[in-house]
Design a protein around this motif. Sequence first.
Motif, PDB file in Angstrom:
ATOM      1  N   VAL A 188       0.815  -1.217   0.000  1.00 16.16           N
ATOM      2  CA  VAL A 188       0.000   0.000   0.000  1.00 16.16           C
ATOM      3  C   VAL A 188       0.846   1.263   0.000  1.00 16.16           C
ATOM      4  CG1 VAL A 188      -1.791   1.277   1.230  1.00 16.16           C
ATOM      5  CG2 VAL A 188      -1.860  -1.224   1.189  1.00 16.16           C
ATOM      6  N   LEU A 189       1.870   1.306   0.855  1.00  7.33           N
ATOM      7  CA  LEU A 189       2.679   2.522   0.987  1.00  7.33           C
ATOM      8  C   LEU A 189       3.924   2.509   0.113  1.00  7.33           C
ATOM      9  CD1 LEU A 189       2.470   2.911   4.887  1.00  7.33           C
ATOM     10  CD2 LEU A 189       1.144   4.148   3.170  1.00  7.33           C
ATOM     11  N   ALA A 190       4.102   1.480  -0.660  1.00 10.58           N
ATOM     12  CA  ALA A 190       5.353   1.304  -1.413  1.00 10.58           C
ATOM     13  C   ALA A 190       5.574   2.380  -2.465  1.00 10.58           C
ATOM     14  CB  ALA A 190       5.378  -0.065  -2.073  1.00 10.58           C
ATOM     15  N   ASP A 191       4.489   2.995  -2.979  1.00 14.54           N
ATOM     16  CA  ASP A 191       4.647   3.997  -4.030  1.00 14.54           C
ATOM     17  C   ASP A 191       4.910   5.394  -3.488  1.00 14.54           C
ATOM     18  OD1 ASP A 191       2.182   4.618  -2.992  1.00 14.54           O
ATOM     19  OD2 ASP A 191       1.044   4.213  -4.826  1.00 14.54           O
ATOM     20  N   GLY A 192       5.080   5.518  -2.165  1.00 17.80           N
ATOM     21  CA  GLY A 192       5.418   6.806  -1.585  1.00 17.80           C
ATOM     22  C   GLY A 192       4.236   7.685  -1.231  1.00 17.80           C
ATOM     23  N   ARG A 193       3.039   7.178  -1.332  1.00 12.35           N
ATOM     24  CA  ARG A 193       1.852   7.975  -0.979  1.00 12.35           C
ATOM     25  C   ARG A 193       1.899   8.371   0.495  1.00 12.35           C
ATOM     26  NH1 ARG A 193      -2.776   3.579  -2.041  1.00 12.35           N
ATOM     27  NH2 ARG A 193      -1.377   3.178  -3.813  1.00 12.35           N
ATOM     28  N   ASP A 194       1.218   9.461   0.829  1.00 12.78           N
ATOM     29  CA  ASP A 194       1.168   9.920   2.214  1.00 12.78           C
ATOM     30  C   ASP A 194       0.140   9.177   3.041  1.00 12.78           C
ATOM     31  OD1 ASP A 194       3.170  11.787   1.918  1.00 12.78           O
ATOM     32  OD2 ASP A 194       1.812  13.466   1.539  1.00 12.78           O
ATOM     33  N   TRP A 195      -0.963   8.793   2.399  1.00 14.68           N
ATOM     34  CA  TRP A 195      -2.076   8.175   3.110  1.00 14.68           C
ATOM     35  C   TRP A 195      -2.466   6.866   2.433  1.00 14.68           C
ATOM     36  CZ3 TRP A 195      -1.895  10.477   7.468  1.00 14.68           C
ATOM     37  CH2 TRP A 195      -1.595  11.832   7.545  1.00 14.68           C
ATOM     38  N   ILE A 196      -3.277   6.076   3.120  1.00 15.03           N
ATOM     39  CA  ILE A 196      -3.603   4.738   2.633  1.00 15.03           C
ATOM     40  C   ILE A 196      -4.226   4.790   1.243  1.00 15.03           C
ATOM     41  CG2 ILE A 196      -5.109   2.747   3.016  1.00 15.03           C
ATOM     42  CD1 ILE A 196      -2.617   2.704   4.743  1.00 15.03           C
ATOM     43  N   LEU A 197      -5.143   5.703   1.025  1.00 12.17           N
ATOM     44  CA  LEU A 197      -5.758   5.815  -0.292  1.00 12.17           C
ATOM     45  C   LEU A 197      -4.940   6.750  -1.173  1.00 12.17           C
ATOM     46  CD1 LEU A 197      -9.583   5.953   0.534  1.00 12.17           C
ATOM     47  CD2 LEU A 197      -8.094   3.971   0.154  1.00 12.17           C
ATOM     48  N   LYS A 198      -4.689   6.324  -2.370  1.00 10.04           N
ATOM     49  CA  LYS A 198      -3.830   7.077  -3.284  1.00 10.04           C
ATOM     50  C   LYS A 198      -4.484   8.399  -3.681  1.00 10.04           C
ATOM     51  CE  LYS A 198      -0.854   6.088  -7.248  1.00 10.04           C
ATOM     52  NZ  LYS A 198      -0.521   5.076  -8.285  1.00 10.04           N
ATOM     53  N   THR A 200      -4.772  11.236  -2.089  1.00  5.67           N
ATOM     54  CA  THR A 200      -5.516  11.966  -1.077  1.00  5.67           C
ATOM     55  C   THR A 200      -4.550  12.836  -0.286  1.00  5.67           C
ATOM     56  OG1 THR A 200      -5.311  10.059   0.411  1.00  5.67           O
ATOM     57  CG2 THR A 200      -7.356  10.260  -0.843  1.00  5.67           C
ATOM     58  N   ASP A 201      -5.022  14.014   0.126  1.00  3.93           N
ATOM     59  CA  ASP A 201      -4.126  14.954   0.795  1.00  3.93           C
ATOM     60  C   ASP A 201      -4.328  14.994   2.306  1.00  3.93           C
ATOM     61  OD1 ASP A 201      -6.568  16.170   0.900  1.00  3.93           O
ATOM     62  OD2 ASP A 201      -5.978  18.015  -0.111  1.00  3.93           O
ATOM     63  N   LYS A 202      -5.183  14.131   2.841  1.00  8.63           N
ATOM     64  CA  LYS A 202      -5.392  14.064   4.285  1.00  8.63           C
ATOM     65  C   LYS A 202      -5.864  12.663   4.638  1.00  8.63           C
ATOM     66  CE  LYS A 202      -8.099  17.486   3.890  1.00  8.63           C
ATOM     67  NZ  LYS A 202      -9.009  18.631   4.132  1.00  8.63           N
ATOM     68  N   PRO A 203      -5.728  12.283   5.909  1.00  5.88           N
ATOM     69  CA  PRO A 203      -6.135  10.920   6.282  1.00  5.88           C
ATOM     70  C   PRO A 203      -7.632  10.721   6.168  1.00  5.88           C
ATOM     71  CG  PRO A 203      -5.599  12.218   8.226  1.00  5.88           C
ATOM     72  CD  PRO A 203      -5.193  13.035   7.043  1.00  5.88           C
ATOM     73  N   GLY A 204      -8.011   9.496   5.855  1.00  5.87           N
ATOM     74  CA  GLY A 204      -9.422   9.151   5.740  1.00  5.87           C
ATOM     75  C   GLY A 204      -9.770   7.976   6.624  1.00  5.87           C
ATOM     76  N   LEU A 205     -10.946   7.436   6.406  1.00  4.81           N
ATOM     77  CA  LEU A 205     -11.405   6.306   7.208  1.00  4.81           C
ATOM     78  C   LEU A 205     -10.496   5.091   7.021  1.00  4.81           C
ATOM     79  CD1 LEU A 205     -13.483   5.258   9.172  1.00  4.81           C
ATOM     80  CD2 LEU A 205     -15.016   4.795   7.251  1.00  4.81           C
ATOM     81  N   ALA A 206      -9.950   4.922   5.830  1.00  3.68           N
ATOM     82  CA  ALA A 206      -9.033   3.801   5.594  1.00  3.68           C
ATOM     83  C   ALA A 206      -7.797   3.909   6.480  1.00  3.68           C
ATOM     84  CB  ALA A 206      -8.621   3.764   4.118  1.00  3.68           C
TER      85      ALA A 206
END
Length: 368
Positions: A188-198, A200-206
């Motif tokens: 999930v985080l291998a592509d360098g994204r900040d949050w679980i869902l690709k 997205t600029d802030k944390p979500g329910l995921a």
Amino acid sequence: MSSSLSTSGPQQQPPIILYHYPFSPYAKRIVWYLHLRGIPYTQCLQPMILPRPDLSSLLGIKYRRIPVLSIGRDVYLDTRLILSKLEDLDLPSPNPKLSAAAPGTDALALQSLLSHYSIDGGLFSRAAQLLFSLDNPLLRDPQFLADRAEFVAGGGAPPKFSKEEMAALGPEALADLRDYCQMLETTVLADGRDWILKNTDKPGLADIEAVFVLHWVTSLPRALPKEQFNDEKFPRVWKWVERFRVAVGETTSTQTAAQKGASNTKIATVKGDKAQDLILGADWNEDSEKKEVVAGEAIVQFHGLKKGTVVEVWPTDSGSAPAHRDVGRLVSLDAREVVIENEKGVRVHAPRHGFRVRPSSQAVASSL
């Protein structure tokens, strides 16, 4: 699913009251959600162990798990139902809802799978086993140990917690937690994204679903061996957890002024009698009477349930002893939830998943 809020004329928002204690990792799931949405609420702090008369005596709630959320005279059990309700209902909030987008998307599937992984998949239970490897004063408190033994007994004979036997499970628990960190780090985080869902600029329910076990166990001193769990072995995971702590106001190291202001907002705290007055003096949050007891549900057919049947409702995995089963008049039941109204006039909402419903033995006894 649309909410069934009553729409007959202008209505004041019913009070939102969270019953919890600050160290509950499950309660943090709700606290984080309310914080990220900016939804105003009041808290009624509870002891870590029973009794909790604020719930059992004042509201007639026999359910023994924490947290419990009330919105008006509707009381919601289980964090998965609470979170889904907070998403569905139109509550006052300056921030958008946190769930993944439309049904049928990969993002929603990932969010759901992470929830099942953390709870049904046993990740939290594994993390809890690490407590017995720690020098924690609670593990020397016979009242705490007796309370938790009754919690997991499910109505049978409470187990005797042997610290040595439970500590022996620690290495297996560490292996499972390491696998979880490795999964997040390499997928999930291998592509360098900040949050679980690709994208997205802030944390979500995921993120809430994915982080709550790691957040809890990393906050316990010496629970995770540093040589196995650190920011060199799992750099993406460690940075993600830290970003989440900042986002929910738990650390101020990189917060903006606006974030600092939000995180310092004082949450009103009330005693149980005041919470009771607020709840019983409020209107329903949902017009559940308009919803059906769905005749096609297998449990309805098996027991011959209908509106008004006196039933009992309880969780099947823990906290399921007869003393902790809620009894009331059946208001509605569908694939998602069951709603009953108890003797105090409170409507108790429980999810179908992980909960059992059957005609109440109390009602059967009273009819003999």
